[in-house]
Design a protein around this motif. Structure first.
Motif, PDB file in Angstrom:
ATOM      1  N   UNK A  73       1.862  -1.677  71.113  1.00 10.27           N
ATOM      2  CA  UNK A  73       1.553  -1.749  69.684  1.00 10.27           C
ATOM      3  C   UNK A  73       0.599  -0.621  69.297  1.00 10.27           C
ATOM      4  N   UNK A  74       1.014   0.200  68.342  1.00 12.48           N
ATOM      5  CA  UNK A  74       0.054   1.095  67.703  1.00 12.48           C
ATOM      6  C   UNK A  74       0.174   0.935  66.200  1.00 12.48           C
ATOM      7  N   UNK A  75      -0.497  -0.101  65.723  1.00 11.37           N
ATOM      8  CA  UNK A  75      -0.416  -0.532  64.318  1.00 11.37           C
ATOM      9  C   UNK A  75      -1.813  -0.998  63.901  1.00 11.37           C
ATOM     10  N   UNK A  76      -2.051  -1.244  62.605  1.00  9.73           N
ATOM     11  CA  UNK A  76      -3.372  -1.724  62.190  1.00  9.73           C
ATOM     12  C   UNK A  76      -3.738  -3.050  62.864  1.00  9.73           C
ATOM     13  N   UNK A  77      -5.054  -3.304  62.950  1.00  8.49           N
ATOM     14  CA  UNK A  77      -5.572  -4.508  63.618  1.00  8.49           C
ATOM     15  C   UNK A  77      -4.849  -5.782  63.177  1.00  8.49           C
ATOM     16  N   UNK A  78      -4.655  -5.919  61.867  1.00  7.01           N
ATOM     17  CA  UNK A  78      -4.106  -7.183  61.355  1.00  7.01           C
ATOM     18  C   UNK A  78      -2.653  -7.362  61.797  1.00  7.01           C
ATOM     19  N   UNK A  79      -1.912  -6.271  61.912  1.00  5.19           N
ATOM     20  CA  UNK A  79      -0.514  -6.354  62.354  1.00  5.19           C
ATOM     21  C   UNK A  79      -0.461  -6.733  63.834  1.00  5.19           C
ATOM     22  N   UNK A  80      -1.331  -6.104  64.637  1.00  8.46           N
ATOM     23  CA  UNK A  80      -1.392  -6.471  66.058  1.00  8.46           C
ATOM     24  C   UNK A  80      -1.781  -7.928  66.228  1.00  8.46           C
ATOM     25  N   UNK A  81      -2.796  -8.355  65.464  1.00  9.12           N
ATOM     26  CA  UNK A  81      -3.292  -9.730  65.603  1.00  9.12           C
ATOM     27  C   UNK A  81      -2.165 -10.722  65.373  1.00  9.12           C
ATOM     28  N   UNK A  92       7.359 -10.866  76.489  1.00  3.42           N
ATOM     29  CA  UNK A  92       6.863  -9.521  76.799  1.00  3.42           C
ATOM     30  C   UNK A  92       5.384  -9.552  77.181  1.00  3.42           C
ATOM     31  N   UNK A  93       4.938  -8.528  77.909  1.00  5.72           N
ATOM     32  CA  UNK A  93       3.505  -8.255  78.026  1.00  5.72           C
ATOM     33  C   UNK A  93       3.167  -7.296  76.894  1.00  5.72           C
ATOM     34  N   UNK A  94       2.107  -7.602  76.128  1.00  4.95           N
ATOM     35  CA  UNK A  94       1.724  -6.742  75.002  1.00  4.95           C
ATOM     36  C   UNK A  94       0.610  -5.798  75.424  1.00  4.95           C
ATOM     37  N   UNK A  95       0.809  -4.493  75.171  1.00  7.53           N
ATOM     38  CA  UNK A  95      -0.241  -3.498  75.400  1.00  7.53           C
ATOM     39  C   UNK A  95      -0.627  -2.970  74.024  1.00  7.53           C
ATOM     40  N   UNK A  96      -1.851  -3.282  73.607  1.00  7.38           N
ATOM     41  CA  UNK A  96      -2.226  -3.099  72.206  1.00  7.38           C
ATOM     42  C   UNK A  96      -3.294  -2.029  72.036  1.00  7.38           C
TER      43      UNK A  96
END
Lengths: 353, 353
Positions: A73-81, A92-96
């Protein structure tokens, strides 16, 4: 254990970091099977080149994670959250690379050269990638800490416009064009501000200027970026009591952060000993011969993978302190490359069992 | 004691600092009688405007100092070393902005807001003006030291091109024009270097870059500029044991140096206490309200007299330490203004006895 190569999803594929990620993945042919590109609905349908093949960008939705082994994930904090847990739920394993999870106690914050083993310590299925400013020094600091025992960091940053994404780059380029047209600027207060036009994501003009601000305002006058340097360095190095003072300053450089660091250790450390140790450290390149004009600068480092270290000096008034100048590409090791490295550690588990 | 106003000679009148000096003197009508302009034979015969009147530049020679009360020098070290004693021999007090005499024990190094009384302590008839980088912080540091007792400074500089004189300014402007013409630059190693052309007085391109070098190479990897910050701070503050680590970095700014400073005192100091004290200190302006986007930047400070201070924070891990960001016009307070202030203290002696 599996015989197929793992499937990767890249969420935020169309951003400044995403496009560097596609470059990096094109040099790593045998790690990933399918690579899915995911972005906001606005970017869905775009076609991007990955490993020489055009791939259509899909809109972010729970189904895109079905069958995915690792989701970056390379997106704004709220999108990742919101979406990293969805990816985990789908297997999946998430790498944020956002700030959403970095300081969570049950989410590891990983720099493979420093704390690779932490990748397996992921009860929530999420692994965080550090902030780009911390990443511009932490590989070198981790190597020095392992040998000399780090006690204090005083950090001043020279941060590039691309730390604020494509909008930051575009703003710097627009302003540079405008101020270049008038050779009288920069000698009277405010004339650069008047000529530079749109400030974009920055709180003051960046062309022909430096701006002592990055991020948002936190308690007691600290910026979020400065607190990230402190909190993330402590977590990555496993030093909850490490003393850290950072002042984060934006400079008119397109890409590659630089840092001046004053580091104090528990024991004496000479410049030669530091140079020798850093010269052998994975992910670090020493460029330190000022007599020959050799020291790292952002314009010469951009696009490369290592953390570059120069101007290594033992403090004149404290044999336990070093002064150094470091440069690291904030879109590569500072973001995409470290994320890719973490994902590859996970992929190895997947393929080797 | 005398009824006539004292005579001033400005040696180096045609340089970058000299032209700022002429501006400053034009705002100070009742201090000086005759003002003589002196420069190298190459510039002799030029006519410059001082206090609204054209004055012809004279070639440097012993006779130009006859009848002169105060002679200001802004010339290379070797020229000052030769000619300041000549001016003294002819009856003048020499106020020198080169590095030739600053660390001589029998030459005072003066910042009027900090150690004005030292002006009278001049057995050789020479008074030195500090280096511009030291001057960009020392008024504020002197005020804080007087109250809280300074023990350590860690300094990272963001130094303007004009610290390298008119050639530095011209080089930055030329390079800025060149790199502005290509919106792809700064994303691949070396492309800025290839496009920027002539490096001028800098060891690497300055446009779209930062360069961790200023001055000449001294022992153990330190630059002369970094040692000046250490040695001159110690001398001005009267603290021969002060711990100082500086990393000096050139940035693509025309004029006005900025500094990130981590200062440690002998007693606890809150940000509010520092803000209040600095707000009342002569020669200092506090601009520190990040919630409102208020902090000093070089482009907004250039052309003004004070030392601007912002981003005042108490260190999170040491209540005796402050982190600050300072800006000062390196051609004004950093050079011409402080020299003019020293000369005016001498002029007062002359007129008041």
């Amino acid at each position: 254990m599996s015989n197929r190569l793992p499937t990767l999803a890249i969420v935020g594929a169309t951003g400044a970091v995403g496009s560097v990620m596609l470059d990096i993945l094109s040099t790593r042919e045998n790690v990933w099977g399918e690579i899915r590109l995911v972005a906001s609905p606005r970017s869905a349908g775009k076609r991007l080149t990955v490993r020489g093949t055009e791939v259509e960008v899909q809109a972010l939705a729970p189904e895109v994670f079905d069958g995915v082994d690792v989701a970056m994930f390379d997106v704004p904090d709220s999108v990742s959250a919101e979406w990293a847990p969805v990816a985990v739920e789908r297997g999946a394993v998430a790498v944020d690379n956002s700030g959403a999870f970095r300081m969570e106690p049950d989410v590891p914050l990983v720099v493979p050269e420093v704390n690779r083993a932490q990748v397996r310590n992921r009860p929530r299925g999420i692994i965080s990638n550090p902030n780009c400013t911390t990443l511009s020094m932490i590989v070198a600091m981790g190597a020095l800490h392992a040998r000399f025992g780090l006690e204090q960091l005083v950090v001043s940053s020279y941060q590039a416009a691309s730390g604020s994404g494509q909008e930051g780059i575009d703003t710097l380029r627009d302003q540079t064009e405008k101020v270049a047209a008038d050779r009288t600027l920069g000698e009277r207060a405010g004339d650069v501000r008047a000529a530079a036009g749109d400030l974009g994501p920055f709180p003051a003009p960046l062309a022909l200027n430096v701006v002592p601000w990055a991020g948002s305002l936190k308690d007691d006058g600290w910026s979020s970026e400065e607190l990230k340097v402190r909190n993330e360095s402590r977590k990555i190095l496993g030093l909850p009591g490490l003393s850290v003072s950072a002042t984060c300053v934006r400079v008119p450089v397109v890409t590659t952060h630089a840092l001046a660091v004053h580091a104090t250790f528990s024991q004496e450390v000479t410049a030669d000993a530091a140079r020798q140790l850093l010269g052998a450290a994975p992910g670090v390149t020493v460029q330190d011969d000022p007599a020959a004009g050799e020291f790292p600068t952002p314009a010469d480092v951009v696009g490369t993978d290592p953390t570059w270290v120069g101007r290594i000096r033992q403090a004149l008034d404290d044999p336990r302190s070093l002064d150094l100048f470091l440069c690291g590409d904030n879109l590569r090791k500072g973001a995409a490359l470290n994320t890719a490295q973490i994902a590859e550690v996970v992929a190895e588990e997947h393929t080797t069992g």
